[in-house]
Design an enzyme around this catalytic site. Sequence first.
Site, PDB file in Angstrom:
ATOM      1  N   ILE A 134       0.903  -1.152   0.000  1.00  0.00           N
ATOM      2  CA  ILE A 134       0.000   0.000   0.000  1.00  0.00           C
ATOM      3  C   ILE A 134       0.942   1.201   0.000  1.00  0.00           C
ATOM      4  CG2 ILE A 134      -1.761   1.294   1.257  1.00  0.00           C
ATOM      5  CD1 ILE A 134      -2.795  -1.335   2.371  1.00  0.00           C
ATOM      6  N   PRO A 135       1.069   1.875  -1.133  1.00  0.00           N
ATOM      7  CA  PRO A 135       2.192   2.792  -1.376  1.00  0.00           C
ATOM      8  C   PRO A 135       2.118   4.153  -0.677  1.00  0.00           C
ATOM      9  CG  PRO A 135       0.733   2.791  -3.252  1.00  0.00           C
ATOM     10  CD  PRO A 135       0.203   1.751  -2.292  1.00  0.00           C
ATOM     11  N   CYS A 136       2.267   4.139   0.643  1.00  0.00           N
ATOM     12  CA  CYS A 136       2.245   5.386   1.404  1.00  0.00           C
ATOM     13  C   CYS A 136       3.463   6.253   1.113  1.00  0.00           C
ATOM     14  CB  CYS A 136       2.125   5.098   2.894  1.00  0.00           C
ATOM     15  SG  CYS A 136       3.365   3.952   3.524  1.00  0.00           S
ATOM     16  N   HIS A 137       4.532   5.674   0.582  1.00  0.00           N
ATOM     17  CA  HIS A 137       5.721   6.454   0.252  1.00  0.00           C
ATOM     18  C   HIS A 137       5.474   7.435  -0.898  1.00  0.00           C
ATOM     19  CE1 HIS A 137       5.810   2.984  -2.437  1.00  0.00           C
ATOM     20  NE2 HIS A 137       6.552   3.713  -3.258  1.00  0.00           N
ATOM     21  N   ARG A 138       4.391   7.250  -1.631  1.00  0.00           N
ATOM     22  CA  ARG A 138       4.063   8.141  -2.758  1.00  0.00           C
ATOM     23  C   ARG A 138       3.296   9.381  -2.319  1.00  0.00           C
ATOM     24  NH1 ARG A 138       2.106   2.969  -6.221  1.00  0.00           N
ATOM     25  NH2 ARG A 138       4.186   2.048  -6.458  1.00  0.00           N
TER      26      ARG A 138
END
Length: 171
Positions: A134-138
């Site tokens: 779940i790409p929270c780094h984006r």
Amino acid sequence: MRRAIIFKSSWGWMGISETTKGIDSVALPKGSKRAIESDLRSVTGEPFEEGASARLEEARHQLLGYLDGKRDTFNLALDLSRGTPFQRRVWRVLQRVPYGKLRSYQWIAFRVGGRHYARAVGSAVGANPLPVVIPCHRIVAQDASLGGFSCGLPMKRKLLTLEGTLSKLRS
């Protein structure tokens, strides 16, 4: 009982755990196996049994492919049941942010109820138990600065560099 695998990647030690419903946490690369064990335990405070399963092996394969630059999406059964309804809503929106794109906390807030939810969105993003999948780094600040990252800003920079988006941010 949760099951987990801990393994070495080209980026460092990593871990993935699952419940009977799906993958429930990812521990991003660290310098030691012990640090990963601690990360996996801290997600729920519950013990886990170390051992592989078909689902954990598939998750490992997909994560390693991502870190090697050969994969840009994930197709895994996830167990998000430990999140609040609001957190799960935020995490579902995060899953729609494509590889190589950046979005702001405010962008997420508009999709879960309005601008006034930006702080709550930040908390939900920080509580994401499945970073990268779940790409929270984006997610970055509205002013195009890096913002925060629960796994540390050096890891966020490395992930955004992998995706070719770090250069789009303000220094």
